[in-house]
Design an enzyme around this catalytic site. Structure first.
Site, mmCIF file in Angstrom:
data_model
loop_
_atom_site.group_PDB
_atom_site.id
_atom_site.type_symbol
_atom_site.label_atom_id
_atom_site.label_comp_id
_atom_site.label_asym_id
_atom_site.label_seq_id
_atom_site.Cartn_x
_atom_site.Cartn_y
_atom_site.Cartn_z
ATOM 1 N N GLY A 465 -26.184 99.612 8.697
ATOM 2 C CA GLY A 465 -26.454 101.042 8.587
ATOM 3 C C GLY A 465 -27.898 101.313 8.220
ATOM 4 N N THR A 466 -28.676 100.242 8.147
ATOM 5 C CA THR A 466 -30.049 100.340 7.667
ATOM 6 C C THR A 466 -31.034 100.789 8.735
ATOM 7 O OG1 THR A 466 -30.269 98.027 8.257
ATOM 8 C CG2 THR A 466 -29.744 98.517 5.966
ATOM 9 N N GLU A 660 -33.527 98.594 -1.343
ATOM 10 C CA GLU A 660 -33.029 98.631 -2.716
ATOM 11 C C GLU A 660 -33.965 99.323 -3.700
ATOM 12 O OE1 GLU A 660 -30.427 94.709 -3.219
ATOM 13 O OE2 GLU A 660 -32.064 94.467 -1.803
HETATM 14 MO MO1 MOS Z 1 -28.226 93.749 -1.443
HETATM 15 S S1 MOS Z 1 -27.143 94.068 -3.162
HETATM 16 O O1 MOS Z 1 -29.172 92.422 -1.935
HETATM 17 O O2 MOS Z 1 -27.080 93.273 -0.267
#
Ligand code: MOS
Length: 706
Positions: A465-466, A660
């Site tokens: 989904g990225t 992240e």
């Molecule tokens: Mo992310 S928590 O490193 O998939």
């Protein structure tokens, strides 16, 4: 290290290349792959947290029309390796946590399988269990190594002496709860054994990793295992490694006589055997001189792991490098409990660690009489304080300054609980963000020239989904010096050259570097006039800069909140994140990642809290009615922007990870804004209304309520 790639497609704000397929329902997710004549498996889960199975009565289930078989530890096919104890499914009578898979029903429909599972009677010899995380436990231990290879403890200088002589000090304890990943698509798999081996359609962040793990646990040649995962509806880390269901569906398919077997986790199962973020208890001690220069930083973490398998989160690792201080110490202690195995959740360790540390910095700013942005500026380190290495690039201050300017931070009155908007108290808060640049090993890519004149670019990457489908095509196009249309990207299949896992914000960096290296090799080998069928396969190149530079993505987040003193409700009206992440390869998908992270951070700050019942060892609020995740109505004006950052060292694209960093620091910014609004400094997430109600008697002196 390959040479930098000239950006033509990179940097364009493209919408997702698979967007049409997704919105028209033609992009197959794991459970939706059309397979012939499938069976369905539904697990029977342990109702005790520790003990032994002494008897299983499957007669009622077996008698049910449509039930094919009931699997237990007594009759399930034997597995080959218990190297990963989490994957040792249906092999023993031992029960290690409540909710563990202790049986399964294989049936003609998912409804019959589920009904059958309810009819299976399991008798246990129960033993006392231990599921409580407390700092006063006498059995806390130091793990040998934290996840991602970090040392558990660090100690530089003399923190105790520095704290004794500091002009300003802080000693506070912060806590974060259990949290559970709940991507929109739950974990799902279809497995089928044929003469060729095992095929699994899986919702995973790493098809190559799942293949390796399944080959080991089933004792077959990896070439006999194929994992297919072209589209994945979110993962956030929970799909970064295989979980017991992968083995269960593989075992069930073994007894299904060649028929495929389907499994999709229910929401409640998402709260039992599919991982969670460990709760943390974090003591932070800071010392500073009268100008606000840090002289001591101490961050001691207590967190948990499962008895059945160690999982050691790297919670205090950001504290080791965020700010300058001659004296610094961090530690991690674990309680090993009768619980399921913790797993990754967006920015593992970094997210709870940055929450605690960035709230502590806010508290220190107040004690020093400094603006919290200014405190951070005064403690900017010239080199990585931990390793002494120079930064490949570090633009935290640019983020703080640009954010402060846009958020109209200047002139902010630090006095808490004095700004009213109608019946609501209003406040603002700031925190830094940071996530390391990881490059995961193990990828390879192949490039071939197809008959249609387009380049086939193949790597077992995963788009969860990225935007990887889009961004990797952009990278490949630039590396091959062709337009986007000239690239035919193939990902999400372990038959392709291996891809590292979509985790640690490393996907674009690791897969992209590999694709660039393959393109270079292709061009070197075939020159400007390659012929149809020309192809190369290349392993990911090493990046020698990793050993020379400290590499991190940074950011600054600003939040404005309203808190109703009568009800304790919080509204995050406005949030701005400013990030420095190298070259942004696709502004549209990047912004989506960043505001997605921030949204998840708001959710963490205010809502997410998995409540463990220590009497039974399970999560009580295991559904969306009682585990609230921020919904659209909870989110105000959230925006993410970035500053220009040219980093020639991270990879040939000049791009750092963005998956992240968006969640890191968010909860601290919100918590700091809540303090500014109310004068209430609660240090235990989430900041739910019960903690913020001041009724009619609002404390206006800024002191904490008892
Ligand atoms: Mo992310 S928590 O490193 O998939």
């Amino acid at each position: 290290m390959t040479t930098p790639v000239q950006a033509r497609e990179m940097g364009r704000s493209l919408s997702r290349v698979e967007g049409r397929a997704k919105v028209t329902g033609t992009a197959p997710y794991a459970y939706e792959f059309p397979v012939l004549d499938p069976l369905y498996v539904y697990p029977v889960q342990a109702t005790i947290a520790r003990g032994r199975i002494i008897a299983v009565d499957a007669s009622a289930a077996t008698a049910l029309d449509g039930v094919v078989t009931v699997l237990t530890h007594e009759n399930a096919p034997r597995l080959a390796s218990d190297a990963d104890s989490e994957l040792w499914v249906l092999q023993s009578e031992e029960v290690s946590y409540r909710g563990e898979i202790v049986g399964a029903v294989l049936a003609e429909t998912s409804e019959i399988a589920r009904h059958g599972a309810e009819l299976v009677r399991v008798e246990y010899a129960e033993q006392p269990h231990d599921v409580e995380l407390r700092v006063d436990r006498d059995d806390l231990y130091t793990p040998k190594v934290l996840n991602a290879g970090y040392a558990p403890d660090t100690d530089q200088g003399d923190v105790e002496e520095a704290l004794r002589s500091a002009a300003v000090t802080l000693d506070e304890t912060y806590s974060t709860p259990f949290e559970h990943n709940n991507p929109m698509e739950p974990h799902a798999s279809i497995a089928q054994w044929t003469d060729d081996g095992l095929t699994m359609y899986d919702s995973t962040q790493g098809p190559s990793r799942v293949r390796t793990a399944l080959a080991e646990v089933f004792g077959v040649d990896p070439a006999k295992v194929r994992v297919i995962s072209p589209y994945v509806g979110g993962g956030f880390g929970s799909k970064g490694s295989p979980h017991p269901h992968n083995v269960l569906v593989g075992l069930a398919a073994k007894v299904a006589r060649g028929r495929p077997v389907k499994f999709a986790a229910t929401r409640q199962q998402m709260f039992s055997f599919l991982g969670y973020r460990t709760p943390t208890i974090q003591r932070i001690r800071l010392g500073a001189d009268s100008d606000g220069h840090l002289t001591a930083i101490v961050h001691d973490v207590v967190e948990l792991t499962a008895k059945v398998k160690e999982f050691a989160e790297q919670t205090a690792t950001p504290t080791r490098m965020m700010y300058a201080s001659p004296n610094r110490r961090t530690s991690h202690r674990l309680a090993a409990l009768d619980l399921p195995v913790p797993a990754w959740m967006r920015a593992p360790g970094v997210t709870p660690g940055m929450y605690a540390f960035e709230v502590a910095m806010d508290e220190l700013a107040l004690r020093c009489g400094l603006d919290p942005v200014e405190l951070r500026i005064r403690n900017e380190p010239e080199v990585d304080p931990q390793t002494g290495r120079p930064w490949s690039s570090r633009n935290l201050l640019a983020c703080l300054r640009e954010g402060a300017r846009r958020f109209e931070w200047e002139g902010r009155d630090p006095t808490p609980a004095v700004r009213w908007h109608g019946d609501w108290l209003v406040g603002t808060g700031v925190a830094s963000s940071r996530y390391p640049v990881h490059l995961l090993p193990g990828s390879a890519a192949s490039i071939g020239l197809g008959a249609d004149g387009r380049y086939d670019v193949s790597i077992a990457a995963a788009d969860i989904g990225t935007g990887a489908w889009t961004v990797l095509a952009q990278i490949a196009a630039d590396a091959l010096e062709v337009p986007l249309e000239g690239v035919n990207l193939r990902i999400g299949d372990s038959e392709l050259p291996p891809g590292s896992v979509a985790g640690g914000s490393s996907g674009t960096s690791s897969w992209g570097s590999t694709i660039v290296a393959a393109a270079e090799a292709f061009r070197t080998k075939y020159g400007d006039r390659p012929e149809t069928g020309a192809d190369v396969t290349v392993d990911m190149p090493q990046n020698p800069n990793l050993a020379k530079y400290a590499m991190d993505t940074f950011g600054a987040q600003f939040a404005q909140v309203r808190v109703h003193p009568g009800t304790g409700e919080v509204r995050v009206d406005r949030m701005l994140g400013v990030f420095a992440a190298g070259r942004i390869l696709n502004p549209r998908t990047a912004r989506s990642q960043l505001i997605g992270g921030m949204t998840m951070g708001i959710s963490m700050a205010l809502y997410e809290d998995s409540v463990l019942d220590p009497r039974f060892g399970h999560i009580v609020n295991h559904d969306f009615a009682t585990y609230h995740i921020a919904a659209n109505a909870d989110i105000g004006d959230v925006d993410a922007i970035w500053v220009e950052e040219d980093d020639p060292y991270v990879n040939p694209m000049g791009a750092k990870g963005i998956g992240e960093v968006g969640i890191s620091g968010t909860a601290a910014a919100v918590a700091n804004a809540i303090y500014h609004a109310t004068g209430i400094r609660r240090r235990d997430l989430p900041l739910t209304p019960d903690k913020l109600m001041t009724d009619t008697c609002v404390r206006r002196d800024g002191r904490d309520r008892p």
